[in-house]
Design an enzyme around this catalytic site. Sequence first.
Site, PDB file in Angstrom:
ATOM      1  N   THR A  45       0.820  -0.995   0.027  1.00  0.00           N
ATOM      2  CA  THR A  45      -0.081  -0.014   0.205  1.00  0.00           C
ATOM      3  C   THR A  45       0.766   1.204   0.036  1.00  0.00           C
ATOM      4  O   THR A  45       2.001   1.071   0.355  1.00  0.00           O
ATOM      5  CB  THR A  45      -0.892  -0.030   1.163  1.00  0.00           C
ATOM      6  OG1 THR A  45      -0.321   0.164   2.529  1.00  0.00           O
ATOM      7  CG2 THR A  45      -1.843  -1.118   1.140  1.00  0.00           C
ATOM      8  N   THR A  47       1.586   4.651   1.584  1.00  0.00           N
ATOM      9  CA  THR A  47       2.337   4.826   2.569  1.00  0.00           C
ATOM     10  C   THR A  47       3.261   3.889   3.023  1.00  0.00           C
ATOM     11  O   THR A  47       4.549   3.836   3.671  1.00  0.00           O
ATOM     12  CB  THR A  47       1.368   5.575   3.755  1.00  0.00           C
ATOM     13  OG1 THR A  47       0.764   6.477   3.206  1.00  0.00           O
ATOM     14  CG2 THR A  47       2.280   6.189   4.872  1.00  0.00           C
ATOM     15  N   CYS A  48       2.972   2.463   3.306  1.00  0.00           N
ATOM     16  CA  CYS A  48       3.446   1.474   4.058  1.00  0.00           C
ATOM     17  C   CYS A  48       4.696   1.023   3.187  1.00  0.00           C
ATOM     18  O   CYS A  48       5.702   0.862   3.579  1.00  0.00           O
ATOM     19  CB  CYS A  48       2.501   0.345   3.785  1.00  0.00           C
ATOM     20  SG  CYS A  48       1.064   0.526   4.868  1.00  0.00           S
ATOM     21  N   SER A  49       4.313   1.316   1.634  1.00  0.00           N
ATOM     22  CA  SER A  49       5.644   0.738   0.847  1.00  0.00           C
ATOM     23  C   SER A  49       6.620   1.996   0.692  1.00  0.00           C
ATOM     24  O   SER A  49       7.719   1.675   0.455  1.00  0.00           O
ATOM     25  CB  SER A  49       5.025   0.391  -0.496  1.00  0.00           C
ATOM     26  OG  SER A  49       4.560  -0.928  -0.323  1.00  0.00           O
ATOM     27  N   LEU A  53       7.873   0.784   5.998  1.00  0.00           N
ATOM     28  CA  LEU A  53       8.789  -0.274   5.774  1.00  0.00           C
ATOM     29  C   LEU A  53      10.378   0.340   5.419  1.00  0.00           C
ATOM     30  O   LEU A  53      11.181   0.028   6.298  1.00  0.00           O
ATOM     31  CB  LEU A  53       8.437  -1.411   5.161  1.00  0.00           C
ATOM     32  CG  LEU A  53       9.356  -2.524   4.767  1.00  0.00           C
ATOM     33  CD1 LEU A  53       9.760  -3.243   5.973  1.00  0.00           C
ATOM     34  CD2 LEU A  53       8.755  -3.565   3.808  1.00  0.00           C
TER      35      LEU A  53
END
Length: 159
Positions: A45, A47-49, A53
């Site tokens: 997703t 923001t996560c990517s 992370l």
Amino acid sequence: MIKIGDKIPAMKLMVATADGPREADTAELLGQGKVVLFAVPGAFTPTCSAKHLPGFVKHAAEFKAKGVDRIVCMAVNDAFVLGAWAKDHRALDSVVMLADGSGVFTKALGLELDLMARGLGVRSQRFALVAEDGVVTQLFVEEPGGFEVSRAEAVLEAL
């Protein structure tokens, strides 16, 4: 919701490894030493990517220098998805990828996020916590849509 001073729930989940998924016990993974657990609503997703992370991968050595034994990333995704995501970000050497495929652990923490209206099901809220020997010592839960308190730099600063 889990809070500072609470013990991390013990259960069996899966982790993504270079050799494929394997079973892990949260009591062992999160219950020994100083651990940073951060959770994302979903692998791959935006923001996560792009930010979440990668921040923990980038600052992994700094976490180790501050006495952190393990950095664990959790998402309500299966271990195959988390494995592919970790490979994409070259994260497997620095971050343990914990798959909470059914969201059972996330619900036990009281940190689930209902994204059914967006077609994403029930996911995890974006958060980070620090646990020492299985007891939560610090907790950083984001406001919906936020990305401030659980980012790697903010957690590092709090350690």
